[in-house]
Enzyme design. Sequence first.
Site, PDB file in Angstrom:
ATOM      1  NE  ARG A 258      16.405  -2.033  16.887  1.00 45.73           N
ATOM      2  CZ  ARG A 258      16.247  -1.117  17.825  1.00 45.73           C
ATOM      3  NH1 ARG A 258      15.024  -0.784  18.216  1.00 45.73           N
ATOM      4  NH2 ARG A 258      17.287  -0.558  18.397  1.00 45.73           N
ATOM      5  NE  ARG A 273       6.279  -1.472  14.892  1.00 40.95           N
ATOM      6  CZ  ARG A 273       6.583  -1.417  16.191  1.00 40.95           C
ATOM      7  NH1 ARG A 273       7.661  -2.018  16.628  1.00 40.95           N
ATOM      8  NH2 ARG A 273       5.803  -0.785  17.026  1.00 40.95           N
ATOM      9  CD  GLU A 347      10.295   3.460  22.112  1.00 38.73           C
ATOM     10  OE1 GLU A 347       9.321   2.731  22.403  1.00 38.73           O
ATOM     11  OE2 GLU A 347      11.465   3.075  22.104  1.00 38.73           O
ATOM     12  CB  SER A 350      14.400   3.935  24.259  1.00 37.53           C
ATOM     13  OG  SER A 350      14.098   3.157  25.393  1.00 37.53           O
ATOM     14  NE  ARG A 388       9.411   4.567  15.150  1.00 40.69           N
ATOM     15  CZ  ARG A 388       9.114   3.672  16.098  1.00 40.69           C
ATOM     16  NH1 ARG A 388       9.064   4.059  17.366  1.00 40.69           N
ATOM     17  NH2 ARG A 388       8.890   2.420  15.780  1.00 40.69           N
TER      18      ARG A 388
END
Length: 420
Positions: A258, A273, A347, A350, A388
Amino acid sequence: MLDKRFIRENPDVVKQAVRVKGLDLDVDELLQLDQDNRKLQFEVDTAQARRKSFSKEFAKADEVRKAELRAESTTFDKQLQELREQLSATSARLNELMLATPTIPWEGAPVGADESANTVVRTWGTPPEFDFTPLDHVDLAEKRGWAEFARARRVAGERAYVLCGDAVLLERALHSYALDLLHGSGFRLMSVPSLVKEAPLVGTGMLPKGRAEIYEIPADDAFLAGTAEVSLVGLHAGEILDASRLPIRYAGISPCFRREIGSASRDVRGLLRVHQFEKVEQFVICADDQDESDRWHAELLGTAESILQALGLAYEVVECATGDMGVGKYRMNDINTWFPSLGLFRETHSCSSLKDWQARRANVRYRTAGGEVHFAYTLNNTAVATPRLLAAVLENFQTADGALRVPEVLRPYLGGRETL
RNA sequence: GGUGGAGUCGCCUAGUGGCCGAGGGCGCACGCCUCGAAAGCGUGUGAGGGGGCAACCCCUCCGUGGGUUCAAAUCCCACCUCCACCGCCA
């Protein structure tokens, strides 16, 4: 993507969805284009039917008639060509708008422009209390030689990282645990491509809107996918599945890429991130039955929770607001895991239900027992995404002497070691 | 990277310019036959879009996109995918 008939019959419902999701889509323009397009389609069809009759007659005609037919055809072709061009222009624009149509969100979703409207559904566990000053995952990892950041960035730029030694084993343990769990509950394990073509990205809804977020490799007309979902949907694109094959349950594992273009200079420190990470993803294709889809949603969410519970990480489950959930989603629940260094939940998972939005784009259908062809429903949720989640484990289970207490469920994957 | 071959209606396959508006076989569904079944026989058997109150009708689709032609599954070009061999390689 929505059903055109549904949009025609429920324009206000669609407009409402556009509004609560904060999208930029002119539903009236879409309706007008749809009407124009159908009118043109009819004209082209009729013209083509007539054009075909010329060729039919030609075969049986005498020389004089043949010459006439050739001339007539040429004239007629010009008109037909013009109609075709109009049709292709309106249908291209119509398609563009259709790709931007949102799934009508679940009525229970909080209405709001962004994540600030999200609500906490439940929390589990208690954030750990330390009788020493805990390190954040970056300091801890560097102190123990479990990660390299400065050198990694020399190699691969900002947000790059290198995991070293036991951190590699621990990361692998997290994925192994997730894969074993899913394998044991009927999910087919799938190690899928990250390097993908454009079509599956459009099919999953990552394109065209999310273009800025995706790495492109123009020399090969290829892209780097941000999730295994892209390949998992793509695998069945264009297929009509037999009802007996449903539900399809996959545990996909893949590297994910990403660009994080929308969050430049946010979370630049550490492992939270990053541009490249490793994820085990839960994915389901089921019948177009809302109750069944809801059950799968609950199950996928429950599985993710059970992983965090097994690890012993405190978390909260969030009901995502209409403006946060994305164009294609019917319902989205994030799971946020406790990060001691941040003093808050971040987070890590999801869970999304998309109804047939994705299946319509990717053309994934199934044949019902009664023989009808329907678009399928798709759902997905994270199982384990590292680094993460690895960072969460590091921060939550550090001990006063700078060691790491290994969660019990991971010990079998680490040679039985209780601490690292 | 190179050379050669191939992609047709779920599967196999026929099809070198109009009779393909895609034939046959298998499979599947229904019916006949049978005590029941198998075999046999008969009928049917894709998707998408559009028109019509409806029975129905029309258009598109033979890997994808262009082209030639009055007319393309069929001829030409490009691309994609698969197979085989050669070279290189984790």
